[in-house]
Structure formats: C-alpha cells, structure tokens
Design an enzyme around this catalytic site. Structure first.
Site, PDB file in Angstrom:
ATOM      1  N   ARG A 279      -5.800 -10.038  10.896  1.00 47.50           N
ATOM      2  CA  ARG A 279      -5.835  -9.303   9.627  1.00 47.50           C
ATOM      3  C   ARG A 279      -6.934  -8.244   9.664  1.00 47.50           C
ATOM      4  O   ARG A 279      -8.024  -8.493  10.187  1.00 47.50           O
ATOM      5  CB  ARG A 279      -6.113 -10.242   8.447  1.00 47.50           C
TER       6      ARG A 279
ATOM      7  N   GLU B   7     -11.995 -29.693   6.224  1.00 46.21           N
ATOM      8  CA  GLU B   7     -11.235 -29.493   4.991  1.00 46.21           C
ATOM      9  C   GLU B   7     -10.407 -30.732   4.642  1.00 46.21           C
ATOM     10  O   GLU B   7     -10.259 -31.073   3.475  1.00 46.21           O
ATOM     11  CB  GLU B   7     -10.331 -28.259   5.137  1.00 46.21           C
TER      12      GLU B   7
ATOM     13  N   ARG C  33      -2.876 -29.865   0.347  1.00 51.50           N
ATOM     14  CA  ARG C  33      -3.563 -28.581   0.265  1.00 51.50           C
ATOM     15  C   ARG C  33      -2.601 -27.580  -0.370  1.00 51.50           C
ATOM     16  O   ARG C  33      -1.464 -27.430   0.078  1.00 51.50           O
ATOM     17  CB  ARG C  33      -3.934 -28.101   1.662  1.00 51.50           C
TER      18      ARG C  33
ATOM     19  N   HIS D 134     -10.249 -20.335   1.104  1.00 53.69           N
ATOM     20  CA  HIS D 134     -11.146 -21.186   1.912  1.00 53.69           C
ATOM     21  C   HIS D 134     -12.120 -21.977   1.035  1.00 53.69           C
ATOM     22  O   HIS D 134     -13.165 -22.421   1.507  1.00 53.69           O
ATOM     23  CB  HIS D 134     -12.007 -20.361   2.898  1.00 53.69           C
TER      24      HIS D 134
END
Ligand code: ADP
Length: 395
Positions: free
Chosen positions: A237, A381, A87, A176
C-alpha cells in the site's frame, strides 16, 4: 475454576485464520489457516502442539471449512471450549468496544459493509456460520477500529465539507487497534508504569503498517484513516499520496477508479518502490547486495515512519517510550535504527548491540542510556481478542 479456552477466528474474503487460546497459557496449542476457500484448491493447514497437519477441502466455503475446523478445536481443547472471539475489521462509530454477538449486533456489522466492503461481509459470514454451528457458545466481536474511538474530533475529522461526515460517515477511524492496545499495555507493564498514567508512541509494522499515540491507555491519534490505506508506506500500500493523484491519473492516463484502487493498495509501497518485493527480509538482503530499488524502498519506508511518529508526538503530554511491533518492528534492527536516525529532535537514540539482539519474538528495551525508552514488543492480537472475549463472558 478450570482455565478457560477461547477460539479466535479471523475471516477474510477467502480465508479463515484460527487459534485456540487458553487464558493461563502463553503458548498457542492450535493455530491454523483455511485458505483459497470457494476454489478447487481450498485447504486447511494447522499446527497442533507444533505438529503440522493438512486437509484438502475442494470448493469448501466458509461454513464448510468451519465445520471441519470446529471438531479440531473441540479435540484440542479436550471438549472445553468456552467461547469464540471474532476479529471484525470495521466497527464504525457504533462499536466503541468489543460486544457480545446476537442477531442485532451481527446486523450492525453487516450494515458497516460500505466502510469495509472487502472485510466486514467476510467477518459476518464467519460469525453467521459459527453461530449456526455452535448456537450454545457465547460469541464476541472485537473490532480493529474500536480502540481509536477515543480520538478527539481534531484528530479524526478530515478538512472536508461537514455533510460528508454527518451524512456519509467520512472520517478517520484507524485500524490495528487490538495490536496497539495489547502492546501499549505490555509496554507499561514492562516499564513498571501505570497504563492509566503513561504515554506511548507505537509503530505496528507488518504487511499493513500504522502508528498510534496512546495516552493513559487511550488512543489519541493514529496514522490510518477512513481506510487502512492512509499513513505509512506499507508492503503493497502506498500510504499518503496527494489526493489529486486520482484525478491526475484519470486525466493523463485515462485510468479507471478500479485501476487506481488496485495500484494504490496492491502494487505500491515497498513492492512498488523496489520493483522487487513487498517483503522486508527480501529487501534487506537485496539492498545489502547493492539493489538500488530495495535500498530506496527501505529508506522511504523509514523516513515516512519517522515523520509519522514525530507527527503523533503532537498528541502526547510526555513521551514514556516508543514501541516497535509487527513482523518488521519485532525483527528488523535496520528499520528501527534507520527510523530513529531521523528522530534526533525527540532525543531518541538506540543501544545498537541491544537493537541487534531484539529479534525472533524477544521483547526488550533497546534505547541508549539517558535517552527516552524504546521497546520491542511482540504483538499478540489473538491473545488480546481472547482476553476481550473472556472479559465479556465475565461481565
Ligand atoms: P501481517 O501484517 O501479515 O501479520 P507480519 O506482522 O508477519 O505481517 O509482518 C510481515 C513483515 O515482517 C514482512 O515484510 C517480513 O519480511 C517482515 N519480517 C519478518 N521477519 C523479519 C526479519 N527477520 N527481518 C526483517 N523483516 C522481517
């Protein structure tokens, strides 16, 4: 042909997540995390066929940790490891799809460090180490940003002077992408629609959160921007704030850019609003016991999410469904329900009993009859990275 095994690696600045994925089995036989790398407490924890294991590796760096991990993988795959999928967070405008790794593409990943200073150098470290340890194995990079390279200019450009884009690569990239791609393909499959002829709104809600508008299998808009800070309120965040907040804090509090950066990325979002936690489970529990900060944090989170989904609908020709994924999206009936109460103009309505049942990895359709489709789909993922790796091995 025997079914193939792919090792998926996700390197952070002081951690390595790894998973062994078999192309034909949906369950993951080996999954693990090496963490606190570079410190005296460095350790590797993994599960093999559900059994937990632990190894202390004091002061191990990425390479030393990978040297311990790779024999575990060899063992778990019965010596049949066919490739490694990495990734990689930022692919800039250069990487529009997954690519085979070689010294040239590795240099390309390193060169994007200014856009992802915390992530790309760590990703490159992992790639370099596995290329040295396993020079004979094909390796592939799968980028978080690549899926969003189909955004049209009106979605990816900021209303800033042109030279900041053309000379300094300042634009919206989105992240993402692997998750948005995986769940939108699953959504089409579950609904009996062709991905190439369908339109989806996806909310990926984990510690980081983003929305995405997907038309005919392509990303057309997404809420994250130049960095993963833009858009939704997240665990720690802030998401969108007035860009003048920076100069305001400098002027009024004398803060440095590093302090502002830390506050916006690590002390804000659910944690900042609640003053309690960045974890949605903790907040739901506290809110049910009357904690005002937790209640406010959940309300802000859901209202901003609804606003973002409504904004993303501008990119769709029609709406075939809304998809919730990520730890919060897959598990929190409360978040799904509160969010959709703000989206009545899109005619969205839940079947509450079905909504309550969709938790703990259960995929399902949760809209009330006669209303647009709403789906809960567990993301995967690692599996998508393995599939992309296999596709490149076959190419
Ligand atoms: P990451 O982005 O790190 O992969 P996850 O996708 O695992 O994170 O999502 C983590 C978030 O999911 C946390 O806020 C956690 O509280 C939330 N979550 C997990 N299970 C539940 C649940 N049963 N109810 C509400 N929130 C949940």
């Amino acid at each position: 042909m025997p079914s193939r095994n792919i090792l998926v690696i996700n390197c952070g600045s002081s951690s390595i997540k790894f998973a062994l994925i078999n192309e034909h089995h949906t369950h993951t036989t080996l999954i693990g995390l090496a963490e606190r790398l570079g410190t005296a407490d460095a350790q590797i924890n993994w599960q093999l066929d559900g059994e937990k294991n632990h190894l202390s590796v004091p002061n191990a760096d990425h390479r030393a940790a990978l040297a311990e991990i790779l024999p575990l993988v060899e063992n778990a795959s019965g010596g049949h490891l066919d490739g490694i999928g990495h990734r990689v967070v930022h692919g800039g405008e250069h990487f529009t799809a997954a690519c085979r790794l070689d010294p040239v593409s590795l240099d390309g990943i390193r060169a994007l460090a200014p856009l992802a200073p915390l992530h790309n150098p760590a990703n490159a470290l992992g790639i370099e180490a596995t290329m040295r340890l396993y020079p004979q194995l094909p390796q592939v990079a799968v980028f978080d940003t690549a899926f969003h390279q189909t955004l049209p200019p009106h979605a990816y450009r900021y209303a800033l002077p042109e030279y900041l884009y053309s000379e300094h690569a300042v634009r919206r990239y989105g992240f993402h992408g692997t998750s948005h791609r995986y769940v939108s393909a699953r959504a089409a499959e579950m609904s009996g629609l062709e991905l190439e002829n369908s339109s989806w709104l996806v909310a990926h809600l984990g510690n980081g959160c983003s929305t995405c508008a997907i038309v005919n299998g392509q990303s057309r808009d997404t809420s994250m921007g130049l960095t993963p800070l833009e858009g939704l309120a997240m665990g720690t965040r802030s998401g969108d704030v007035d860009a003048n907040l920076h100069s305001h804090l400098v002027r009024t509090l004398g803060w440095s850019i590093e302090q502002i950066d830390r506050m916006l990325n690590h002390d804000s979002g659910l944690l900042g609003l609640s003053g309690l936690s960045n974890d949605m489970r903790t907040l739901q529990q506290a809110s049910s016991e009357g904690h005002a900060g937790a209640t406010l944090a959940i309300e802000v989170f859901c209202y901003r999410l609804a606003k973002s989904l409504a904004a993303m609908s501008c990119a769709l020709p029609q709406l075939d469904g809304v998809v919730f994924t990520g730890g919060i999206g897959e598990n929190s009936a409360l978040v799904r329900s509160l969010t959709l109460t703000h989206l009545k103009l899109l005619n969205l309505k839940l079947d509450e009993p079905a909504n309550q049942l969709a938790t703990r990895g259960a995929a399902g359709q949760i809209n009330a009859e006669g209303h647009p489709r709403v789906l809960v789909i567990p993301t995967n993922e690692e599996r998508q990275i393995a599939l992309d790796t296999l596709a490149l091995l076959d190419a």
